[in-house]
Design an enzyme around this catalytic site. Structure first.
Site, mmCIF file in Angstrom:
data_model
loop_
_atom_site.group_PDB
_atom_site.id
_atom_site.type_symbol
_atom_site.label_atom_id
_atom_site.label_comp_id
_atom_site.label_asym_id
_atom_site.label_seq_id
_atom_site.Cartn_x
_atom_site.Cartn_y
_atom_site.Cartn_z
ATOM 1 C CD GLU A 1 -63.900 -14.893 -94.172
ATOM 2 O OE1 GLU A 1 -64.946 -15.106 -95.389
ATOM 3 O OE2 GLU A 1 -63.555 -13.782 -94.159
ATOM 4 C CB CYS B 1 -70.907 9.504 -92.702
ATOM 5 S SG CYS B 1 -71.714 8.100 -92.852
ATOM 6 N N GLY C 1 -73.624 -9.820 -93.179
ATOM 7 C CA GLY C 1 -73.311 -8.091 -93.073
ATOM 8 C C GLY C 1 -72.145 -7.898 -93.882
ATOM 9 C CB CYS D 1 -73.260 4.313 -94.148
ATOM 10 S SG CYS D 1 -73.305 6.119 -95.391
ATOM 11 C CB SER E 1 -71.112 -6.114 -89.680
ATOM 12 O OG SER E 1 -70.580 -7.415 -90.301
ATOM 13 N N GLY E 2 -68.513 -7.870 -87.776
ATOM 14 C CA GLY E 2 -68.522 -8.746 -86.085
ATOM 15 C C GLY E 2 -69.156 -10.451 -86.688
#
Ligand code: ADP
Ligand code: MG
Ligand code: ZN
Length: 196
Positions: A91, A150, A17, A179, A21-22
């Site tokens: 990573e 957004c 991701g 996004c 994004s965790g």
């Protein structure tokens, strides 16, 4: 390879991701659960990532787990102990292609390999060697962050300062989650320029 049912079998899990994004949080969560079950865990990361500390993997929410920094993937099997059940790698996008075979070999020797890394660079282009790792993985998780413009699910990483350097290891001051709709891969709307 002959696998007899019940014999120790390894596999490759990939967590991917955009930035924020965790991925590291999820990697730490899985590794901690394995440790609770008394499984021996070892964690590696490329030496290039010295953002917060040299001997930990660290999430943006400041969760930490001890890790060993390595210059190149071939050091990972060399440093993996006989009794290690789970190998975590963070990573992974900063390693060269040889990380793919290293993960395959570890999994074939009975180890659960959990690899986290960015699937795209800040221009939205596939970030090697992650596409290759995603293809050979037994299990893939793709997380989204929250778009900072957004609020939609964010699959992209936006560079928010212009600099002269190509590979940058940075955090909130250099990049933010965006996004597809709000992503500006050519940095058309990025005004701040930093000379490095
Ligand atoms: P990654 O390894 O994918 O870069 P981390 O696991 O280090 O991500 O960090 C995830 C954490 O980042 C979240 O729990 C949250 O605290 C923080 N964060 C900062 N910005 C965002 C965002 N835009 N969307 C989601 N989480 C964010
Ligand atoms: Mg991370
Ligand atoms: Zn958006």
């Amino acid at each position: 390879m002959n696998i007899i049912q019940g014999e120790k079998m390894g596999w490759v899990e990939v967590i991917t991701g955009g930035m924020f994004s965790g991925k590291t949080e999820e990697l730490i969560r899985r590794l901690r659960r394995a440790q609770i079950a008394k499984q021996k865990v070892q964690v590696f990361k490329p030496k290039i990532d010295n953002r917060y500390s040299l001997d930990h993997i660290t999430s943006h929410s400041e969760q930490k787990l001890i890790s060993q920094p390595v210059e190149k993937p071939s050091q990972i099997p060399e440093l993996t102990h006989e009794d290690t059940k789970v190998v975590g790698i963070d990573e992974a996008q900063f390693f060269d292609e040889s990380i793919v075979q290293v993960c395959q070999d570890l999994a074939d020797s009975g180890i659960r390999v959990i690899v986290a890394g960015l699937d795209q660079d800040y221009r939205g282009k596939p970030f090697e060697p992650m596409p290759h790792l995603l293809a050979i993985a037994d299990h893939v998780t793709k997380n989204a962050a929250v778009c900072m413009v957004c609020g939609n699910p964010a699959s992209r990483t936006q560079k928010i300062i212009k600099s002269t350097k190509l590979v940058e290891v940075g955090a909130a001051s250099t990049y933010e989650a965006r996004c597809r709709m709000c992503h500006d891969p050519d940095l058309k709307d990025v005004r701040e320029v930093v000379q490095i």
